[in-house]
Design a protein around this motif. Structure first.
Motif, PDB file in Angstrom:
ATOM      1  N   GLY A  13      -7.128 -10.282  -1.489  1.00 23.11           N
ATOM      2  CA  GLY A  13      -7.518  -9.202  -0.574  1.00 23.11           C
ATOM      3  C   GLY A  13      -7.202  -9.550   0.876  1.00 23.11           C
ATOM      4  O   GLY A  13      -6.400  -8.877   1.511  1.00 23.11           O
ATOM      5  N   ASP A  14      -7.805 -10.609   1.377  1.00 16.95           N
ATOM      6  CA  ASP A  14      -7.546 -11.062   2.743  1.00 16.95           C
ATOM      7  C   ASP A  14      -6.045 -11.362   2.904  1.00 16.95           C
ATOM      8  O   ASP A  14      -5.511 -12.227   2.219  1.00 16.95           O
ATOM      9  CB  ASP A  14      -8.375 -12.330   2.976  1.00 16.95           C
ATOM     10  CG  ASP A  14      -8.231 -12.883   4.389  1.00 16.95           C
ATOM     11  OD1 ASP A  14      -7.299 -12.470   5.102  1.00 16.95           O
ATOM     12  OD2 ASP A  14      -9.052 -13.735   4.771  1.00 16.95           O
ATOM     13  N   HIS A  41      -2.430   5.114  -3.877  1.00 21.67           N
ATOM     14  CA  HIS A  41      -2.848   3.954  -3.106  1.00 21.67           C
ATOM     15  C   HIS A  41      -2.587   2.660  -3.875  1.00 21.67           C
ATOM     16  O   HIS A  41      -2.859   2.562  -5.057  1.00 21.67           O
ATOM     17  CB  HIS A  41      -4.337   4.069  -2.783  1.00 21.67           C
ATOM     18  CG  HIS A  41      -4.826   2.939  -1.939  1.00 21.67           C
ATOM     19  ND1 HIS A  41      -4.520   2.840  -0.601  1.00 21.67           N
ATOM     20  CD2 HIS A  41      -5.567   1.856  -2.244  1.00 21.67           C
ATOM     21  CE1 HIS A  41      -5.076   1.743  -0.124  1.00 21.67           C
ATOM     22  NE2 HIS A  41      -5.719   1.130  -1.094  1.00 21.67           N
ATOM     23  N   GLU A  43      -3.546  -1.337  -3.423  1.00 21.20           N
ATOM     24  CA  GLU A  43      -4.220  -2.393  -2.667  1.00 21.20           C
ATOM     25  C   GLU A  43      -3.239  -3.532  -2.368  1.00 21.20           C
ATOM     26  O   GLU A  43      -3.222  -4.080  -1.266  1.00 21.20           O
ATOM     27  CB  GLU A  43      -5.389  -2.901  -3.510  1.00 21.20           C
ATOM     28  CG  GLU A  43      -6.533  -3.495  -2.738  1.00 21.20           C
ATOM     29  CD  GLU A  43      -7.228  -2.474  -1.847  1.00 21.20           C
ATOM     30  OE1 GLU A  43      -7.220  -2.725  -0.627  1.00 21.20           O
ATOM     31  OE2 GLU A  43      -7.753  -1.465  -2.356  1.00 21.20           O
ATOM     32  N   GLU A  46      -0.916  -2.669   0.473  1.00 27.97           N
ATOM     33  CA  GLU A  46      -1.725  -2.697   1.699  1.00 27.97           C
ATOM     34  C   GLU A  46      -1.872  -4.134   2.227  1.00 27.97           C
ATOM     35  O   GLU A  46      -1.673  -4.405   3.413  1.00 27.97           O
ATOM     36  CB  GLU A  46      -3.112  -2.118   1.357  1.00 27.97           C
ATOM     37  CG  GLU A  46      -4.056  -1.966   2.508  1.00 27.97           C
ATOM     38  CD  GLU A  46      -3.945  -0.599   3.151  1.00 27.97           C
ATOM     39  OE1 GLU A  46      -3.248   0.269   2.584  1.00 27.97           O
ATOM     40  OE2 GLU A  46      -4.541  -0.429   4.228  1.00 27.97           O
ATOM     41  N   ILE A  47      -2.204  -5.040   1.342  1.00 30.49           N
ATOM     42  CA  ILE A  47      -2.382  -6.449   1.721  1.00 30.49           C
ATOM     43  C   ILE A  47      -1.061  -7.022   2.237  1.00 30.49           C
ATOM     44  O   ILE A  47      -1.003  -7.621   3.315  1.00 30.49           O
ATOM     45  CB  ILE A  47      -2.881  -7.270   0.503  1.00 30.49           C
ATOM     46  CG1 ILE A  47      -4.281  -6.814   0.088  1.00 30.49           C
ATOM     47  CG2 ILE A  47      -2.868  -8.762   0.799  1.00 30.49           C
ATOM     48  CD1 ILE A  47      -4.675  -7.266  -1.316  1.00 30.49           C
ATOM     49  N   LEU A  99      -1.880  -8.317  -7.175  1.00 34.59           N
ATOM     50  CA  LEU A  99      -3.127  -8.817  -6.616  1.00 34.59           C
ATOM     51  C   LEU A  99      -3.414 -10.191  -7.221  1.00 34.59           C
ATOM     52  O   LEU A  99      -3.139 -10.411  -8.401  1.00 34.59           O
ATOM     53  CB  LEU A  99      -4.283  -7.880  -6.960  1.00 34.59           C
ATOM     54  CG  LEU A  99      -4.452  -6.666  -6.062  1.00 34.59           C
ATOM     55  CD1 LEU A  99      -5.502  -5.735  -6.649  1.00 34.59           C
ATOM     56  CD2 LEU A  99      -4.877  -7.095  -4.657  1.00 34.59           C
ATOM     57  N   SER A 130      -8.748 -14.355  -7.344  1.00 33.70           N
ATOM     58  CA  SER A 130      -9.967 -13.761  -6.782  1.00 33.70           C
ATOM     59  C   SER A 130     -11.163 -14.675  -6.983  1.00 33.70           C
ATOM     60  O   SER A 130     -12.034 -14.757  -6.118  1.00 33.70           O
ATOM     61  CB  SER A 130     -10.235 -12.399  -7.415  1.00 33.70           C
ATOM     62  OG  SER A 130     -10.375 -12.531  -8.813  1.00 33.70           O
ATOM     63  N   ASN A 197     -15.238  -6.534  -4.258  1.00 32.84           N
ATOM     64  CA  ASN A 197     -14.099  -6.287  -3.370  1.00 32.84           C
ATOM     65  C   ASN A 197     -13.846  -7.441  -2.395  1.00 32.84           C
ATOM     66  O   ASN A 197     -13.686  -7.231  -1.193  1.00 32.84           O
ATOM     67  CB  ASN A 197     -14.307  -4.988  -2.588  1.00 32.84           C
ATOM     68  CG  ASN A 197     -14.353  -3.774  -3.491  1.00 32.84           C
ATOM     69  OD1 ASN A 197     -13.553  -3.648  -4.410  1.00 32.84           O
ATOM     70  ND2 ASN A 197     -15.314  -2.901  -3.256  1.00 32.84           N
ATOM     71  N   MET A 200     -11.499  -7.383   0.634  1.00 38.05           N
ATOM     72  CA  MET A 200     -10.983  -6.006   0.761  1.00 38.05           C
ATOM     73  C   MET A 200     -11.986  -5.164   1.541  1.00 38.05           C
ATOM     74  O   MET A 200     -13.120  -5.585   1.769  1.00 38.05           O
ATOM     75  CB  MET A 200     -10.825  -5.382  -0.640  1.00 38.05           C
ATOM     76  CG  MET A 200      -9.819  -6.078  -1.524  1.00 38.05           C
ATOM     77  SD  MET A 200      -9.802  -5.264  -3.166  1.00 38.05           S
ATOM     78  CE  MET A 200      -8.605  -6.283  -4.016  1.00 38.05           C
ATOM     79  N   PRO A 201     -11.578  -3.951   1.922  1.00 38.43           N
ATOM     80  CA  PRO A 201     -12.566  -3.051   2.518  1.00 38.43           C
ATOM     81  C   PRO A 201     -13.702  -2.835   1.514  1.00 38.43           C
ATOM     82  O   PRO A 201     -13.465  -2.745   0.314  1.00 38.43           O
ATOM     83  CB  PRO A 201     -11.781  -1.744   2.725  1.00 38.43           C
ATOM     84  CG  PRO A 201     -10.339  -2.149   2.719  1.00 38.43           C
ATOM     85  CD  PRO A 201     -10.235  -3.344   1.833  1.00 38.43           C
ATOM     86  N   GLU A 203     -16.131  -5.023   0.993  1.00 35.91           N
ATOM     87  CA  GLU A 203     -16.601  -6.299   0.423  1.00 35.91           C
ATOM     88  C   GLU A 203     -18.113  -6.413   0.521  1.00 35.91           C
ATOM     89  O   GLU A 203     -18.704  -6.084   1.551  1.00 35.91           O
ATOM     90  CB  GLU A 203     -15.968  -7.459   1.189  1.00 35.91           C
ATOM     91  CG  GLU A 203     -16.507  -8.811   0.728  1.00 35.91           C
ATOM     92  CD  GLU A 203     -15.973  -9.958   1.569  1.00 35.91           C
ATOM     93  OE1 GLU A 203     -14.827 -10.339   1.337  1.00 35.91           O
ATOM     94  OE2 GLU A 203     -16.704 -10.444   2.452  1.00 35.91           O
TER      95      GLU A 203
END
Lengths: 240, 240
Positions: A13-14, A41, A43, A46-47, A99, A130, A197, A200-201, A203
């Protein structure tokens, strides 16, 4: 010359958890293959866009099926591999975003197998998982010396037996199954904590499973190692 | 103001497997705490020095004991935490380097606990684990859908029972125990592959356990997932 098919782990995520190698390989690839299951979308995209310059990249969305019917899933995998192969035949390197790490519960493996069999070159770029990021966030260790670590998908049927085995247990993607996971953890009488999450947004760090809301990306840590080392609140939050 | 104690995963060997975050945090820290057990060489320091500018850093070697005597180990942990605390009290951030990820079979956890209890701020920076890098190197998946992944230390006594359980098995740091691990894998009749010194000097990819020489950092993958996906030779070697 044919392009190379890369599976690139973008971490959990980060964007800072992307590796130097992931950033470099994305630079090498004019085509980004982005898995999705319904909706636009991604993720992973986005990352990656926050850590690497993706301007001018061609995006090839890979629409995987949400099905347990093996035949239709396999047919779709062949179709998607075909669309990747077209780019490779045109001499373009293709990076499939994943991911976390592409070897762990990731769809990259299916396409890699098909494309390998057809003689294409493939390469896997490992990523931060994760559960490692969740342990870091909680400030706990995942293991005790000389004991195993068990990574279990949230929908694993034999959860009780797994929780009763020695060592720390990680229940991945347990959001949809959180009621069942929570009951199994209660029966096991083991300490547990969770992160929704992670990185991620949205979290949320949950010192107790009662606080878990049910986000798809919920990682639950169960066992003595998390408990012994858990002191909520004393980790810093320098990067949030 | 007191410094912060960071545990930084530098990944399994390849310096490109360091994360952007690891590189940034090393930049923030004037002091690098480097664990060692006998000898002056540190693989983790070697890796970090290839990915980040470490010039001008103060190196604080942490001499851990190679012992199973818990009392002497705990005493040494307190001594080492004390030497880290001196730097933190002087207002310096300290980064402790860890191969792979600092939450997995790493000594960082011991010092973190002691320093947390004394009120110091700590932060963990996750890293790429050796087993993810090994799976990437072998071009195989670590998991099958809906099945667990079991991470087992090489000296785990109940290896046979673990190998008989569902899902893929990873036997970590199995070099010293390779004869015992090889016999257990033979009894299990499961397919297996291994990587010695993944991403480090002396790396060897072993499609068969008979080829394993006995390097300390030997990761063995056992089970159907590695087998189904294994096609030695078709992964590229672009970064070697």
């Amino acid at each position: 010359m044919r392009g190379i098919f890369y599976g690139v782990g973008v971490g959990p995520g980060d964007p800072e958890y992307m590796t130097l190698k992931a950033v470099r390989v994305l630079g090498l690839c004019p085509v980004l293959a982005v898995p999705r299951t319904g909706g636009k979308h991604s993720e992973a995209l986005e990352i990656a866009s926050k850590a690497a310059d993706l301007s001018g990249k061609e995006i090839l969305f890979l629409d995987f099926l949400m099905t347990r019917d093996e035949k239709s899933a396999a047919r779709r995998h062949r179709e998607l591999a075909g669309s990747v192969a077209e780019k490779l035949d045109a001499g373009k390197n293709v990076a499939m975003l994943n991911l976390g790490d592409p070897s762990l519960y990731a769809s990259f493996g299916y396409l890699r197998e098909i494309l390998k069999e057809r003689g294409y070159e493939t390469e896997t770029v490992a990523g931060v998982t994760s559960f490692c990021a969740c342990a870091a966030k909680l400030g706990v260790s995942l293991t005790e010396a000389r004991l195993p670590l068990r990574i279990v998908p949230g929908d694993y049927p034999e959860l009780d037996r797994e929780l009763a085995s020695p060592g720390t247990k990680v229940v991945m993607k347990s959001g949809r199954e959180i009621a069942r996971v929570r009951r199994a953890v209660e029966r096991s009488r083991l300490p547990a904590a969770a992160v929704e999450n992670c990185g991620m947004p949205g979290e949320r760090v949950c010192a107790c499973l009662k606080d878990v809301g049910g986000a798809y990306f919920t990682t639950v840590l169960v066992g003595e190692a998390p408990e012994r080392k858990k002191k909520p609140g004393s980790e810093t939050e320098e990067n949030r």
